[in-house]
Design a protein around this motif. Structure first.
Motif, PDB file in Angstrom:
ATOM      1  N   LYS A  35       9.010  -1.586  37.886  1.00 37.68           N
ATOM      2  CA  LYS A  35      10.320  -2.067  38.290  1.00 37.68           C
ATOM      3  C   LYS A  35      11.047  -2.535  37.042  1.00 37.68           C
ATOM      4  N   ILE A  37      14.000  -4.465  34.852  1.00 40.30           N
ATOM      5  CA  ILE A  37      14.622  -5.777  34.976  1.00 40.30           C
ATOM      6  C   ILE A  37      16.050  -5.716  34.450  1.00 40.30           C
ATOM      7  N   TYR A  56       9.862  -4.807  32.165  1.00 39.67           N
ATOM      8  CA  TYR A  56       9.595  -4.214  33.463  1.00 39.67           C
ATOM      9  C   TYR A  56       8.501  -4.999  34.162  1.00 39.67           C
ATOM     10  N   LEU A  57       8.407  -4.784  35.465  1.00 42.16           N
ATOM     11  CA  LEU A  57       7.385  -5.409  36.296  1.00 42.16           C
ATOM     12  C   LEU A  57       6.426  -4.321  36.742  1.00 42.16           C
ATOM     13  N   LEU A  62       4.802  -9.241  34.531  1.00 46.90           N
ATOM     14  CA  LEU A  62       6.110  -9.055  33.921  1.00 46.90           C
ATOM     15  C   LEU A  62       5.923  -8.846  32.424  1.00 46.90           C
ATOM     16  N   SER A 106      12.615 -12.081  43.429  1.00 49.88           N
ATOM     17  CA  SER A 106      13.624 -11.111  43.008  1.00 49.88           C
ATOM     18  C   SER A 106      14.437 -11.586  41.817  1.00 49.88           C
ATOM     19  N   LEU A 125      14.883  -8.682  39.146  1.00 54.00           N
ATOM     20  CA  LEU A 125      13.858  -7.651  39.331  1.00 54.00           C
ATOM     21  C   LEU A 125      14.352  -6.677  40.390  1.00 54.00           C
ATOM     22  N   ASP A 126      14.382  -5.397  40.055  1.00 57.08           N
ATOM     23  CA  ASP A 126      14.811  -4.360  41.013  1.00 57.08           C
ATOM     24  C   ASP A 126      13.747  -4.156  42.046  1.00 57.08           C
TER      25      ASP A 126
END
Length: 126
Positions: A35, A37, A56-57, A62, A106, A125-126
């Motif tokens: 995901k 950021i 990114y996650l 993270l 989120s 966070l997407d």
């Protein structure tokens, strides 16, 4: 006679062809979903440099990378929804890994303190 020889030749050569032309076994790959950021810098003192943050996650960790290197900077990350502290430590360098991010999270609030300089912002966070 030629037909019998040809058929015999095929029976003898077929196992050899099968060995050399054997297809590779199928392999399944599991791709980890990353995901991305989004970083917004809210408040920075006039002495604070513009901070670019990418990351990114992945697997509830993270991964952050900064455009500048820090030397003994205090980093505090809070879950914006609950106010819980996700990370509070000093870092040296330009990257950071924060383990165990809650799946429901989120938005994170980030605060970096270097001496008297403080940089704050939010990580979406997407």
């Amino acid at each position: 006679m030629k037909n019998k020889s040809f058929i015999l030749f095929l029976f003898l050569i077929f196992p050899c062809i099968n060995v050399f032309c054997k297809a590779e076994p199928e392999v399944e790959y599991t791709l980890r979903q990353k995901k991305k950021i989004l970083w917004t810098q809210e408040h920075a003192s006039t002495r604070a440099p513009g901070l670019t943050l990418t990351g990114y996650l992945e697997d509830q960790s993270l991964f952050l990378s900064f455009n500048q290197s820090f030397n003994d900077a205090r980093v505090v990350i809070l879950d914006s929804a609950t106010g819980n502290v996700v990370y509070d430590s000093r870092i040296t360098g330009n990257s950071l890994i924060v383990p165990s991010i809650d799946k429901s999270c989120s938005t994170l609030y980030l605060e970096i303190t270097i001496g008297q300089m403080k940089i704050t912002g939010e990580i979406y966070l997407d």
